[in-house]
Design a protein around this motif. Sequence first.
Motif, PDB file in Angstrom:
ATOM      1  N   GLY A  43       0.791  -1.226   0.000  1.00 47.65           N
ATOM      2  CA  GLY A  43       0.000   0.000   0.000  1.00 47.65           C
ATOM      3  C   GLY A  43       0.821   1.273   0.000  1.00 47.65           C
TER       4      GLY A  43
ATOM      5  N   GLU B 106       2.118   3.495  -7.012  1.00 42.45           N
ATOM      6  CA  GLU B 106       0.750   3.231  -7.443  1.00 42.45           C
ATOM      7  C   GLU B 106       0.742   2.507  -8.790  1.00 42.45           C
TER       8      GLU B 106
ATOM      9  N   SER C  17       1.343  -1.387  -8.318  1.00 42.00           N
ATOM     10  CA  SER C  17       0.252  -2.207  -7.811  1.00 42.00           C
ATOM     11  C   SER C  17      -0.944  -2.159  -8.760  1.00 42.00           C
TER      12      SER C  17
ATOM     13  N   TYR D 249      -9.796  -1.097  -7.710  1.00 39.55           N
ATOM     14  CA  TYR D 249      -8.415  -0.814  -7.313  1.00 39.55           C
ATOM     15  C   TYR D 249      -8.369   0.246  -6.207  1.00 39.55           C
TER      16      TYR D 249
ATOM     17  N   ARG E 177      -6.827  -0.216  -2.557  1.00 44.41           N
ATOM     18  CA  ARG E 177      -5.727   0.621  -2.087  1.00 44.41           C
ATOM     19  C   ARG E 177      -6.072   1.289  -0.751  1.00 44.41           C
TER      20      ARG E 177
ATOM     21  N   ARG F 276      -3.946   0.588   2.507  1.00 41.32           N
ATOM     22  CA  ARG F 276      -3.185   1.673   3.141  1.00 41.32           C
ATOM     23  C   ARG F 276      -3.734   2.035   4.515  1.00 41.32           C
TER      24      ARG F 276
END
Length: 460
Positions: free
Chosen positions: A411, A416, A419, A431, A435, A439
């Motif tokens: 995360g 970005e 992932s 997504y 995320r 995170r």
Amino acid sequence: MPDIDSPRRRSLHGHWSSRLAFVLAVSGSAVGLGNIWRFPYVAGENGGGAFVLVYLVCVFAIGLPIMMAEILIGRRGRRNPVATMALLGEEESGTPAWRWVGIFGVVGGVIILSYYSVIAGWAVGYIFESASGAFTNATVAEVEGTFGDLIGDPLVAGAWHTLFMFISVFVVARGVERGLEQAVRVLMPALIGLLLMLLGYSMMQGAFQEGVEFLFEPRFDELTGGSILEAMGQAFFTLSVGMGAIMAYGAYLPEEASITRTSIAVVLADTGVALLAALVIFPIVFANDMDPASGPGLVFQSLPVAFGQMPGGVIVATIFFVLLTFAAWTSAISLMEPAVAWCMETLEYTRVQAASVVGCIIWLIGVLTVLSFGPLSEVRFLRGTLFDNFDYLTNNIMLPVGGLLIVLFAGWIMAENSSADEIDPEAGLVYRLWRFAARVVAPIAVILVLLNALGLFSSG
Ligand code: TRP
């Protein structure tokens, strides 16, 4: 040297033949003793209802995003978890120190399998007990006696543990793709089918309503910091996340397969089997005046009583323990794979050598668990017996901490782009949701549960 500059790598150990093969392998890893043996007994020890609710929240809010994180890291690195974490750590943040997350996982898998194999050995032993008719019309006391004799005799329990380790090493030595796929494809539906049949029995013959109320009526006053941690630990354990097993399998996942859909399918299947098992077991427990909090023997003491009473019970019981053994087997393979892949890539062992050496080490540690149910059962410290301590250390500490580091890496450390590339190059809603969970939700939840269990929020 493999091409470490290219994010599109190939695995050193081959690939799954299809997305279905991967789903089957990961489900095979997830569905095991954790669902049928551990979930009911831990739920029973923690008072049912509220525990089950917390467990379900943990599975979806923490376990699912961590599973996705493991698969995406694994597929991007395409190596064993140690090398993958070192490689991606280097790529994403310039430090290979992230390899420690992988090492932590390899060690965790070894410890988990050491006792997992002992319990799986009980299931193997029960195949023969069932087939010999030992449970036919047996009373609760007789079943408990059979169970006590098996686990209390280190030679008997040790022999089954040895046999189980042997068959696990055998499969891992042949390579993960061969055989596993076919086995899971046939045996998983069979296991679910049999559980559904047993559910029918429980509904008719067991104290079904009492069982359902115990499992689904939350009594929040019974919830403690300790039982919340137990619920979270169970969520990690049952999904096989937190130690790199799923990461190792992700390394063999074809490029085009969807990580999100795969993970959701696995999580739903795993949760379904756990709830099904509990719905079968508790009505039997209550109908026979057994103690839901009796601990690791719960499944092995309750189901045989029911098997002994039902028509065709010898055959049903035998098939049940065969299927349970297989479910444990496909999980054991995934517990070994990170250590084996690591030995192959780092120490340059052949697969057969790696599986044999790792297997021997695990077997040896497992002997401690065998003894902890027999001659050493009075040796108690910290959480209880040696087994209790292995179980607590791995499930309630190592898996949550490992999972936390994995999800923080995916995360916060990974770009970005990286992932999104694996989950959804368009970076759509799914997504974004992942995320946010990776995170914020999962890390905060894990930290809070750990701190809470340490008693940091208790006023008294
Ligand atoms: N999930 C398996 C079960 O429920 C056990 C298991 C397999 C596991 N691989 C794992 C647990 C990796 C933790 C980590 O029986």
